[in-house]
Design a protein around this motif. Structure first.
Motif, PDB file in Angstrom:
ATOM      1  N   SER A 321      10.897   1.383  -4.717  1.00  0.00           N
ATOM      2  CA  SER A 321      10.061   0.340  -5.017  1.00  0.00           C
ATOM      3  C   SER A 321       9.239   0.786  -6.156  1.00  0.00           C
ATOM      4  CB  SER A 321       9.512  -0.391  -4.062  1.00  0.00           C
ATOM      5  OG  SER A 321      10.411  -0.923  -2.909  1.00  0.00           O
ATOM      6  N   ASP A 322       8.651   1.895  -6.096  1.00  0.00           N
ATOM      7  CA  ASP A 322       7.745   2.388  -6.972  1.00  0.00           C
ATOM      8  C   ASP A 322       8.494   2.385  -8.342  1.00  0.00           C
ATOM      9  OD1 ASP A 322       5.175   3.115  -8.121  1.00  0.00           O
ATOM     10  OD2 ASP A 322       5.887   5.222  -8.037  1.00  0.00           O
ATOM     11  N   LYS A 323       9.528   3.032  -8.461  1.00  0.00           N
ATOM     12  CA  LYS A 323      10.095   3.281  -9.878  1.00  0.00           C
ATOM     13  C   LYS A 323      10.825   1.772 -10.191  1.00  0.00           C
ATOM     14  CE  LYS A 323      12.140   7.728  -8.783  1.00  0.00           C
ATOM     15  NZ  LYS A 323      11.926   8.420  -9.888  1.00  0.00           N
ATOM     16  N   LEU A 324      11.167   1.026  -9.579  1.00  0.00           N
ATOM     17  CA  LEU A 324      11.538  -0.283 -10.078  1.00  0.00           C
ATOM     18  C   LEU A 324      10.446  -1.489 -10.461  1.00  0.00           C
ATOM     19  CD1 LEU A 324      13.733  -2.722 -10.329  1.00  0.00           C
ATOM     20  CD2 LEU A 324      13.151  -3.431  -7.683  1.00  0.00           C
ATOM     21  N   ASN A 325       9.199  -0.975  -9.780  1.00  0.00           N
ATOM     22  CA  ASN A 325       8.037  -1.784 -10.267  1.00  0.00           C
ATOM     23  C   ASN A 325       7.546  -1.226 -11.494  1.00  0.00           C
ATOM     24  OD1 ASN A 325       5.355  -3.253  -9.759  1.00  0.00           O
ATOM     25  ND2 ASN A 325       4.561  -1.184 -10.172  1.00  0.00           N
ATOM     26  N   ASN A 326       7.580   0.001 -11.899  1.00  0.00           N
ATOM     27  CA  ASN A 326       7.391   0.578 -13.071  1.00  0.00           C
ATOM     28  C   ASN A 326       8.320   0.279 -14.330  1.00  0.00           C
ATOM     29  OD1 ASN A 326       5.144   1.940 -12.014  1.00  0.00           O
ATOM     30  ND2 ASN A 326       6.299   3.815 -11.749  1.00  0.00           N
ATOM     31  N   LYS A 327       9.694  -0.073 -14.024  1.00  0.00           N
ATOM     32  CA  LYS A 327      10.502  -0.363 -14.943  1.00  0.00           C
ATOM     33  C   LYS A 327      10.541  -1.843 -15.171  1.00  0.00           C
ATOM     34  CE  LYS A 327      14.323   0.449 -17.392  1.00  0.00           C
ATOM     35  NZ  LYS A 327      15.555   0.859 -16.753  1.00  0.00           N
ATOM     36  N   LEU A 328      10.034  -2.445 -14.279  1.00  0.00           N
ATOM     37  CA  LEU A 328       9.763  -3.973 -14.448  1.00  0.00           C
ATOM     38  C   LEU A 328       8.661  -4.375 -15.415  1.00  0.00           C
ATOM     39  CD1 LEU A 328      10.721  -5.360 -11.036  1.00  0.00           C
ATOM     40  CD2 LEU A 328      12.067  -5.930 -13.175  1.00  0.00           C
ATOM     41  N   ASN A 329       7.453  -3.292 -14.980  1.00  0.00           N
ATOM     42  CA  ASN A 329       6.231  -3.423 -15.898  1.00  0.00           C
ATOM     43  C   ASN A 329       6.860  -3.079 -17.221  1.00  0.00           C
ATOM     44  OD1 ASN A 329       4.180  -4.201 -14.448  1.00  0.00           O
ATOM     45  ND2 ASN A 329       4.191  -2.167 -13.469  1.00  0.00           N
ATOM     46  N   ASP A 330       7.397  -2.056 -17.543  1.00  0.00           N
ATOM     47  CA  ASP A 330       7.646  -1.717 -19.136  1.00  0.00           C
ATOM     48  C   ASP A 330       8.613  -2.749 -19.837  1.00  0.00           C
ATOM     49  OD1 ASP A 330       6.335   0.864 -18.558  1.00  0.00           O
ATOM     50  OD2 ASP A 330       8.237   1.882 -18.066  1.00  0.00           O
ATOM     51  N   ALA A 331       9.415  -3.361 -18.810  1.00  0.00           N
ATOM     52  CA  ALA A 331      10.308  -4.395 -19.546  1.00  0.00           C
ATOM     53  C   ALA A 331       9.810  -5.662 -19.705  1.00  0.00           C
ATOM     54  CB  ALA A 331      11.675  -4.489 -18.853  1.00  0.00           C
ATOM     55  N   GLY A 332       8.304  -5.978 -19.135  1.00  0.00           N
ATOM     56  CA  GLY A 332       7.639  -7.255 -19.103  1.00  0.00           C
ATOM     57  C   GLY A 332       8.201  -8.206 -18.274  1.00  0.00           C
ATOM     58  N   VAL A 333       8.864  -8.080 -17.228  1.00  0.00           N
ATOM     59  CA  VAL A 333       9.382  -8.992 -16.445  1.00  0.00           C
ATOM     60  C   VAL A 333       8.459  -9.604 -15.361  1.00  0.00           C
ATOM     61  CG1 VAL A 333      11.371  -9.423 -14.775  1.00  0.00           C
ATOM     62  CG2 VAL A 333      11.672  -7.856 -16.662  1.00  0.00           C
ATOM     63  N   ALA A 334       8.491 -10.724 -15.268  1.00  0.00           N
ATOM     64  CA  ALA A 334       7.619 -11.327 -14.095  1.00  0.00           C
ATOM     65  C   ALA A 334       7.857 -10.847 -12.851  1.00  0.00           C
ATOM     66  CB  ALA A 334       7.568 -12.841 -14.056  1.00  0.00           C
ATOM     67  N   HIS A 335       7.073 -10.148 -11.990  1.00  0.00           N
ATOM     68  CA  HIS A 335       7.323  -9.713 -10.782  1.00  0.00           C
ATOM     69  C   HIS A 335       6.138  -9.346  -9.900  1.00  0.00           C
ATOM     70  CE1 HIS A 335       6.266  -6.012 -12.876  1.00  0.00           C
ATOM     71  NE2 HIS A 335       6.162  -5.272 -11.669  1.00  0.00           N
ATOM     72  N   TYR A 336       6.414  -9.121  -8.669  1.00  0.00           N
ATOM     73  CA  TYR A 336       5.249  -8.676  -7.583  1.00  0.00           C
ATOM     74  C   TYR A 336       5.746  -7.891  -6.929  1.00  0.00           C
ATOM     75  CZ  TYR A 336       1.260  -8.756  -4.480  1.00  0.00           C
ATOM     76  OH  TYR A 336       0.025  -8.547  -3.983  1.00  0.00           O
ATOM     77  N   TRP A 337       4.810  -6.670  -6.433  1.00  0.00           N
ATOM     78  CA  TRP A 337       5.283  -5.555  -5.296  1.00  0.00           C
ATOM     79  C   TRP A 337       4.402  -5.876  -4.225  1.00  0.00           C
ATOM     80  CZ3 TRP A 337       4.879   0.271  -6.271  1.00  0.00           C
ATOM     81  CH2 TRP A 337       5.280   0.936  -4.945  1.00  0.00           C
ATOM     82  N   LEU A 338       4.772  -6.258  -3.004  1.00  0.00           N
ATOM     83  CA  LEU A 338       3.973  -6.624  -1.912  1.00  0.00           C
ATOM     84  C   LEU A 338       3.882  -5.117  -1.293  1.00  0.00           C
ATOM     85  CD1 LEU A 338       2.465  -8.096   0.004  1.00  0.00           C
ATOM     86  CD2 LEU A 338       4.488  -9.055   1.125  1.00  0.00           C
ATOM     87  N   LYS A 339       3.181  -4.285  -1.105  1.00  0.00           N
ATOM     88  CA  LYS A 339       2.801  -3.137  -0.574  1.00  0.00           C
ATOM     89  C   LYS A 339       2.416  -3.202   0.946  1.00  0.00           C
ATOM     90  CE  LYS A 339       2.251  -1.290  -5.091  1.00  0.00           C
ATOM     91  NZ  LYS A 339       1.013  -0.390  -5.938  1.00  0.00           N
ATOM     92  N   LEU A 340       3.247  -2.861   1.756  1.00  0.00           N
ATOM     93  CA  LEU A 340       2.587  -2.748   3.333  1.00  0.00           C
ATOM     94  C   LEU A 340       2.549  -1.254   3.724  1.00  0.00           C
ATOM     95  CD1 LEU A 340       5.288  -5.736   4.397  1.00  0.00           C
ATOM     96  CD2 LEU A 340       2.618  -5.927   3.549  1.00  0.00           C
ATOM     97  N   THR A 341       1.258  -0.861   3.638  1.00  0.00           N
ATOM     98  CA  THR A 341       0.883   0.606   4.014  1.00  0.00           C
ATOM     99  C   THR A 341       1.374   0.921   5.312  1.00  0.00           C
ATOM    100  OG1 THR A 341      -1.237  -0.116   4.528  1.00  0.00           O
ATOM    101  CG2 THR A 341      -0.697   0.484   2.236  1.00  0.00           C
ATOM    102  N   TRP A 342       1.331   0.069   6.299  1.00  0.00           N
ATOM    103  CA  TRP A 342       1.725   0.434   7.887  1.00  0.00           C
ATOM    104  C   TRP A 342       3.188   0.318   7.908  1.00  0.00           C
ATOM    105  CZ3 TRP A 342      -0.449  -3.922   6.098  1.00  0.00           C
ATOM    106  CH2 TRP A 342       0.263  -5.353   6.486  1.00  0.00           C
ATOM    107  N   ALA A 343       4.069  -0.543   7.545  1.00  0.00           N
ATOM    108  CA  ALA A 343       5.288  -0.922   7.665  1.00  0.00           C
ATOM    109  C   ALA A 343       6.290  -0.078   7.346  1.00  0.00           C
ATOM    110  CB  ALA A 343       5.606  -2.251   7.048  1.00  0.00           C
ATOM    111  N   THR A 344       7.176   0.053   8.317  1.00  0.00           N
ATOM    112  CA  THR A 344       8.447   0.820   8.285  1.00  0.00           C
ATOM    113  C   THR A 344       9.784  -0.158   7.951  1.00  0.00           C
ATOM    114  OG1 THR A 344       9.877   2.422   9.322  1.00  0.00           O
ATOM    115  CG2 THR A 344       9.180   0.404  10.727  1.00  0.00           C
ATOM    116  N   HIS A 345      10.784   0.414   7.847  1.00  0.00           N
ATOM    117  CA  HIS A 345      12.048  -0.318   7.614  1.00  0.00           C
ATOM    118  C   HIS A 345      12.417  -1.391   8.598  1.00  0.00           C
ATOM    119  CE1 HIS A 345      15.594   0.037   4.673  1.00  0.00           C
ATOM    120  NE2 HIS A 345      16.613  -0.347   5.842  1.00  0.00           N
ATOM    121  N   GLY A 346      12.563  -2.642   8.019  1.00  0.00           N
ATOM    122  CA  GLY A 346      12.996  -3.516   9.034  1.00  0.00           C
ATOM    123  C   GLY A 346      11.825  -4.257   9.632  1.00  0.00           C
TER     124      GLY A 346
END
Length: 373
Positions: A321-346
């Protein structure tokens, strides 16, 4: 002595709210610990209070119990802090001005149940060797409404459209049609078969839009895990102007990088999973890994994207998600990354848990922002 040992045991379990699970069954336990924290905190509180009658190791047990309760409740505290700014952050990311009164996180909602909407199974495509179905949850608000196409997880080789239906019902209650689709599975069917299935599902929904009350100008793709990879790739490559956005729940965005940094084998043999989906190792079929990496297809024309990922994910690395977020930033695409520091898969197994509440709020805000009459 028994009380003290039980409290220590619960303290060890509580650490799943802070650290990554070391093995498969600990990962399953981590979902419960982080998304049903009141249950674990309540049991620990009862053990701690019992120190009134149990004198041996009374003070040590009480201190350990209080610390354990705090650790169990840490996802609740963190969710409240993230929720405090979430509405403003989403408004800024998607250029909206939502003034709804619903808070992103509510302590009282931790005790709430989920609504259930009746759905029906529809066959959307018949191939020579199989027929594929989708579960259709109609909007509970009259009129033609946008449609969310949900793509399930399961390592590309398992899972089905029945997976995690609670969000489907919730969105239907908010005025969205939801189509949770089945797709052809690995290893019998390789990429790009699932993308073709997504395309055919949209074609079917468009053709039957009148009877299903679908606004065909407003489709949004939503995927979890392996399904998120399919959703992202479909959104970025199908060139369908009616796909207005994509929602990525903890999906692998860079298959090349993901193969080079596999998951903990005690949790998942991620390389074997990818090989079954892409027809071999990266050395054997590098082009398949390149062509199945959503991150490779992000450009200025890509649709708005909502990324949701837990930092303690042990199946799909947070770095995707960090990589995707950076790529979207570079391309100027509207996006948001909801980071959940405690959460796991599912983590979204419980819509009313700390992560479930925040992600559900973000999804509904995103849908409102990208689907327009």
């Amino acid at each position: 002595m028994t009380r003290f040992l039980l409290i220590i045991l619960f303290f060890v379990v509580s650490l799943l709210s802070v650290f990554k699970a070391p093995a498969y069954y600990f990962w399953l336990l981590a979902i419960l610990v982080t998304e049903y924290p009141l249950i674990f905190a309540g049991i620990t509180a009862a053990l701690t209070i019992s120190g009134i009658w149990v004198k041996k190791y009374q003070l040590a047990g009480t201190i350990a119990g209080i610390v354990t309760i705090i650790v169990f409740l840490s996802p609740v505290i963190k969710a409240y802090l993230i929720g405090y700014d979430l509405k403003n952050d989403l408004n800024k990311a998607f250029y909206t001005n939502t003034n709804d009164n619903q808070p992103p996180f509510s302590f009282s909602k931790l005790f709430a149940g989920n609504m259930v909407v009746d759905n029906k199974s529809l066959t959307y495509i018949t191939y020579a060797d199989t027929a594929l179905t989708l579960d259709y949850y109609p909007s509970q608000i009259a009129g033609k409404k946008p449609c969310v196409v949900v793509i399930h997880g399961g390592s590309w080789s398992g899972g089905n459209s029945k997976q995690l239906p609670e969000l489907n019902s919730y969105l239907a209650g908010k005025g969205y049609n939801v189509a949770s689709i089945n797709y052809r599975l690995a290893p019998k069917h390789l990429d790009p078969a699932p993308r073709e299935d997504v395309q055919n599902a949209i074609k079917y929904l468009t053709a039957h839009a009148a009877e299903l009350q679908i606004d065909t100008n407003n489709f949004v793709l939503l995927g979890r895990s392996a399904g998120a990879q399919i959703a992202l790739l479909s959104a970025y490559t199908l060139c369908n102007k009616n796909i207005k956005g994509v929602i990525d729940f903890y999906g692998p965005a860079d298959m090349v990088w993901g193969y080079s940094v596999p998951a903990n084998p005690l949790v998942l043999n991620s390389r074997a999973v990818m090989e079954a989906y892409l027809g071999g190792t990266y050395t054997k079929v590098p082009q398949n890994y390149e062509q199945s990496s959503p991150i490779r297809f992000v450009d200025q024309s890509s649709v708005p994207t909502l990324i949701i990922h837990g930092e303690n994910d042990v199946l799909v690395a947070y770095e995707h998600s960090d990589k995707l977020n950076n790529k979207l930033n570079d391309a100027g695409v509207a996006h948001y990354w909801l980071k959940l520091t405690w959460a796991t898969h599912g983590f979204d197994y419980n819509l009313n848990g700390p992560g479930g509440q925040l992600s559900t709020y973000a999804v509904t805000h995103f849908l409102s922002a990208v689907t327009k009459p």
